[in-house]
Write a protein that holds these residues in place. Structure first.
Motif, PDB file in Angstrom:
ATOM      1  N   SER A   3       0.821  -1.216   0.000  1.00 36.29           N
ATOM      2  CA  SER A   3       0.000   0.000   0.000  1.00 36.29           C
ATOM      3  C   SER A   3       0.854   1.264   0.000  1.00 36.29           C
ATOM      4  N   SER A   4       0.353   2.299  -0.660  1.00 33.49           N
ATOM      5  CA  SER A   4       1.051   3.585  -0.644  1.00 33.49           C
ATOM      6  C   SER A   4       0.527   4.484   0.483  1.00 33.49           C
ATOM      7  N   ARG A   5      -0.415   3.945   1.265  1.00 39.00           N
ATOM      8  CA  ARG A   5      -0.915   4.667   2.450  1.00 39.00           C
ATOM      9  C   ARG A   5      -0.024   4.289   3.617  1.00 39.00           C
ATOM     10  N   ALA A  19      12.875   2.401   6.063  1.00 39.21           N
ATOM     11  CA  ALA A  19      12.495   1.014   6.349  1.00 39.21           C
ATOM     12  C   ALA A  19      11.026   0.782   6.004  1.00 39.21           C
ATOM     13  N   GLN A  20      10.181   1.736   6.373  1.00 40.32           N
ATOM     14  CA  GLN A  20       8.745   1.602   6.082  1.00 40.32           C
ATOM     15  C   GLN A  20       8.465   1.637   4.590  1.00 40.32           C
ATOM     16  N   ALA A  21       9.189   2.517   3.903  1.00 45.82           N
ATOM     17  CA  ALA A  21       8.974   2.620   2.448  1.00 45.82           C
ATOM     18  C   ALA A  21       9.350   1.309   1.781  1.00 45.82           C
ATOM     19  N   ALA A  22      10.483   0.743   2.195  1.00 45.18           N
ATOM     20  CA  ALA A  22      10.929  -0.524   1.598  1.00 45.18           C
ATOM     21  C   ALA A  22       9.890  -1.613   1.879  1.00 45.18           C
ATOM     22  N   ALA A  23       9.414  -1.646   3.123  1.00 51.02           N
ATOM     23  CA  ALA A  23       8.427  -2.680   3.475  1.00 51.02           C
ATOM     24  C   ALA A  23       7.139  -2.471   2.685  1.00 51.02           C
ATOM     25  N   ALA A  24       6.684  -1.204   2.606  1.00 50.49           N
ATOM     26  CA  ALA A  24       5.415  -0.930   1.926  1.00 50.49           C
ATOM     27  C   ALA A  24       5.497  -1.263   0.441  1.00 50.49           C
ATOM     28  N   ALA A  25       6.685  -1.111  -0.140  1.00 53.35           N
ATOM     29  CA  ALA A  25       6.818  -1.381  -1.583  1.00 53.35           C
ATOM     30  C   ALA A  25       7.327  -2.796  -1.830  1.00 53.35           C
ATOM     31  N   ASP A  26       7.440  -3.585  -0.763  1.00 50.17           N
ATOM     32  CA  ASP A  26       7.901  -4.972  -0.899  1.00 50.17           C
ATOM     33  C   ASP A  26       9.310  -5.043  -1.488  1.00 50.17           C
ATOM     34  N   GLN A  27      10.167  -4.155  -1.032  1.00 51.47           N
ATOM     35  CA  GLN A  27      11.521  -4.091  -1.574  1.00 51.47           C
ATOM     36  C   GLN A  27      12.524  -4.385  -0.474  1.00 51.47           C
ATOM     37  N   LEU A  62       8.903  11.281  -0.250  1.00 49.19           N
ATOM     38  CA  LEU A  62       8.055  10.245  -0.820  1.00 49.19           C
ATOM     39  C   LEU A  62       6.617  10.747  -0.955  1.00 49.19           C
ATOM     40  N   GLY A  63       6.109  10.748  -2.175  1.00 49.83           N
ATOM     41  CA  GLY A  63       4.703  11.052  -2.412  1.00 49.83           C
ATOM     42  C   GLY A  63       3.889   9.820  -2.030  1.00 49.83           C
ATOM     43  N   LEU A  64       2.961  10.002  -1.082  1.00 50.26           N
ATOM     44  CA  LEU A  64       2.175   8.871  -0.570  1.00 50.26           C
ATOM     45  C   LEU A  64       0.771   8.865  -1.163  1.00 50.26           C
ATOM     46  N   ASN A  65       0.072   7.789  -0.915  1.00 46.45           N
ATOM     47  CA  ASN A  65      -1.372   7.654  -1.198  1.00 46.45           C
ATOM     48  C   ASN A  65      -1.733   7.510  -2.671  1.00 46.45           C
ATOM     49  N   PHE A  66      -0.738   7.390  -3.548  1.00 46.96           N
ATOM     50  CA  PHE A  66      -1.064   7.336  -4.978  1.00 46.96           C
ATOM     51  C   PHE A  66      -1.609   5.960  -5.373  1.00 46.96           C
ATOM     52  N   LEU A  67      -2.773   6.002  -5.974  1.00 43.31           N
ATOM     53  CA  LEU A  67      -3.408   4.818  -6.540  1.00 43.31           C
ATOM     54  C   LEU A  67      -3.629   5.161  -8.012  1.00 43.31           C
ATOM     55  N   ILE A  68      -2.901   4.481  -8.888  1.00 42.71           N
ATOM     56  CA  ILE A  68      -2.906   4.854 -10.309  1.00 42.71           C
ATOM     57  C   ILE A  68      -3.275   3.623 -11.139  1.00 42.71           C
ATOM     58  N   ASN A  69      -4.366   3.723 -11.852  1.00 42.96           N
ATOM     59  CA  ASN A  69      -4.909   2.558 -12.589  1.00 42.96           C
ATOM     60  C   ASN A  69      -5.003   1.341 -11.668  1.00 42.96           C
ATOM     61  N   GLY A  70      -5.434   1.595 -10.445  1.00 52.85           N
ATOM     62  CA  GLY A  70      -5.642   0.510  -9.488  1.00 52.85           C
ATOM     63  C   GLY A  70      -4.374  -0.005  -8.845  1.00 52.85           C
ATOM     64  N   ARG A  71      -3.238   0.624  -9.161  1.00 46.91           N
ATOM     65  CA  ARG A  71      -1.966   0.149  -8.587  1.00 46.91           C
ATOM     66  C   ARG A  71      -1.449   1.146  -7.545  1.00 46.91           C
ATOM     67  N   GLU A  72      -1.015   0.607  -6.405  1.00 42.77           N
ATOM     68  CA  GLU A  72      -0.453   1.449  -5.334  1.00 42.77           C
ATOM     69  C   GLU A  72       0.979   1.831  -5.713  1.00 42.77           C
ATOM     70  N   VAL A  73       1.300   3.116  -5.618  1.00 43.84           N
ATOM     71  CA  VAL A  73       2.665   3.532  -5.964  1.00 43.84           C
ATOM     72  C   VAL A  73       3.193   4.530  -4.938  1.00 43.84           C
ATOM     73  N   SER A  89       0.780  14.468  -1.773  1.00 44.13           N
ATOM     74  CA  SER A  89       0.356  13.285  -1.005  1.00 44.13           C
ATOM     75  C   SER A  89      -1.067  13.466  -0.480  1.00 44.13           C
ATOM     76  N   PHE A  90      -1.355  14.680   0.002  1.00 40.95           N
ATOM     77  CA  PHE A  90      -2.677  14.924   0.558  1.00 40.95           C
ATOM     78  C   PHE A  90      -3.748  14.848  -0.538  1.00 40.95           C
ATOM     79  N   MET A  91      -3.437  15.423  -1.708  1.00 41.44           N
ATOM     80  CA  MET A  91      -4.430  15.395  -2.789  1.00 41.44           C
ATOM     81  C   MET A  91      -4.599  13.984  -3.341  1.00 41.44           C
ATOM     82  N   ALA A  92      -3.496  13.200  -3.321  1.00 43.27           N
ATOM     83  CA  ALA A  92      -3.606  11.799  -3.768  1.00 43.27           C
ATOM     84  C   ALA A  92      -4.540  11.041  -2.829  1.00 43.27           C
ATOM     85  N   LYS A  93      -4.517  11.442  -1.550  1.00 40.92           N
ATOM     86  CA  LYS A  93      -5.408  10.797  -0.571  1.00 40.92           C
ATOM     87  C   LYS A  93      -6.873  11.128  -0.901  1.00 40.92           C
TER      88      LYS A  93
END
Ligand code: MEV
Length: 424
Positions: A3-5, A19-27, A62-73, A89-93
């Motif tokens: 999730s990008s949230r 660390a959180q970014a890596a975990a959230a992006a499965d990296q 890091l720009g958060l909350n982006f959901l683009i064509n159904g994909r979390e980025v 990030s806020f507007m993406a939310k």
């Protein structure tokens, strides 16, 4: 799906955020290591440009909350201006509440230009080029076997006559070239240079310039978002008030070039930050964006804002997006590679769609602030922190000095220095 949230991201330490970014992006956290060192070694830099004397760093947020064509980025943004990452990030939310961003991209078609001068009869030469189009395209197509293997190559030739200019008449030939996942400048410039002798034989003229056009109007990315009207409400502002304020702000940019330039600058705040973070050529993107904004003859807004049948806010952004994920700095800059990896990008079109989504989010952030409490309020607290740091504040003193300046509505380095002394 990761999730990008990431609620509370802002309050974490730098190391925790990585660390959180890596975990959230499965990296693997190692993937993000280039950002802790600035990414580029002086030795690598020495191979990139001339007369290298060092490096120049920028913050990456890091720009958060982006959901683009159904994909979390999760979107890395390299930018020096406060409010940009937070605003996007806020507007993406808010956009997420309406399903996120829907994006489409045309084929990655770039235009190479050839200027043919010293021609006896422009129309005769133009027709002769069209008569030889199949042969010319076959020649252009054979130039880059790797690109061809990946499905790229020459697609079309178009010829225009310029009847009068400072040097009289000349021909302009456009070579339309599918560059797949490259930005395309090298492929297109090479193809134009290789076609030139043949064009000279056909026309009897001289091929003068042979170069890519940055008005990449065959390589367009379109992004749309819908924000439920109730999501727009805040403070004393109803959702309808905010929505109508954004639409009125857009109306201004649509008809007035002075406002459109600033409106589009707000879009480019988001666009350039991602273009830069991925090692792409932001001058090319800027040139293309503004030329496209003036395509009707009057410079205007790149985005539109209106409402749907249910009264929700609808935003669209359409612009050329000539970015690549192979070649150039995108492949040699470790931080650029990390950016591509963090976003899980497989094609240049995907990157283009992310960039334009961030541009639309950024535009909404600016218009929402301008249409309600004004831009300075939000800017002020972020700016105050920068000023506090510049005045020598460290650790928790940064927030304290900044908060005091905001309360006093005076954000100046001399005042920050005074407050710092008073607080010590
Ligand atoms: C500032 O960097 C960008 C804005 O001026 C954009 C706009 O006015 O729409 C706030």
């Amino acid at each position: 799906m990761p999730s990008s949230r990431i609620p509370g991201f802002y309050n974490l330490s730098l190391a925790e955020r990585l660390a959180q970014a890596a975990a959230a992006a499965d990296q693997n956290p190692e993937t993000l290591a280039p950002w802790t060192s600035g990414g580029l070694s002086p030795e690598a830099a020495d191979h990139m440009i001339e007369n290298v004397i060092g490096l120049h760093s920028l913050p990456v947020g890091l720009g958060l909350n982006f959901l683009i064509n159904g994909r979390e980025v999760l979107v890395p943004m390299a930018v020096e201006e406060p409010s940009v990452v937070a605003g996007a990030s806020f507007m993406a939310k808010l956009a997420r509440a309406g399903g996120g961003f829907s994006a489409t991209t045309t084929d990655p078609l770039m235009i190479g230009q050839m200027q043919v001068i010293n021609i006896a009869n422009l129309h005769e030469a133009k027709f002769k080029i069209y008569e030889q189009k199949v042969e010319l395209l076959a020649l252009a197509d054979s130039i880059d076997p790797v690109l061809k293997k990946f499905g790229g190559g020459a697609r079309d030739l178009e010829v225009r006559t310029i009847e009068d200019s400072a040097i009289g008449g000349f021909l302009v030939i456009h070579l339309i070239y599918d560059v797949r996942d490259a930005m395309g400048a090298n492929a297109v410039n090479t193809a134009c240079e290789r076609l030139a002798p043949q064009v000279e034989r056909i026309t009897g003229g001289k091929v003068h310039l042979r170069i890519l056009s940055n008005l990449a109007d065959r390589r367009i990315t379109r992004v749309r978002c819908t924000v439920p009207v109730n999501e727009l409400a805040f403070g004393d502002f109803s959702g309808e008030t905010v929505r109508d304020g954004i639409i009125a702000a857009y109306a201004f940019a649509a008809v007035d070039p002075y406002r459109a330039a600033t409106h589009n600058k707000g879009i480019m705040n988001g666009v350039d930050a991602v273009v830069l973070a991925t090692g792409n050529d932001w001058r090319a993107i800027e040139a293309g964006a503004h030329a496209y904004a003036a395509r009707s003859g009057q410079y205007t807004s790149l985005s539109t804002w209106g409402k749907d049948a249910e009264g929700n806010l609808v935003g669209t952004l359409e612009m050329p997006m000539a970015v690549g994920i192979i070649g150039g700095a995108t492949k040699v800059h470790p931080a650029a590679k990390a950016a591509i990896q963090l976003m899980g990008i497989k094609t240049a079109s995907e990157l283009a769609e992310i960039i334009v989504s961030v541009g639309l989010a950024q535009n909404m952030a600016a218009l929402r602030a301008l249409a309600t409490e004004g831009i300075q309020r939000g800017h002020m607290s972020l700016h105050a922190r920068q000023v506090a740091v510049a005045a020598g504040a460290q650790g928790e003193m940064i927030e304290k000095v900044a908060a005091q300046m905001v309360a006093e509505k005076t954000v100046r380095i001399d005042r920050a220095e005074e407050i710092l002394k008073e607080m010590k």
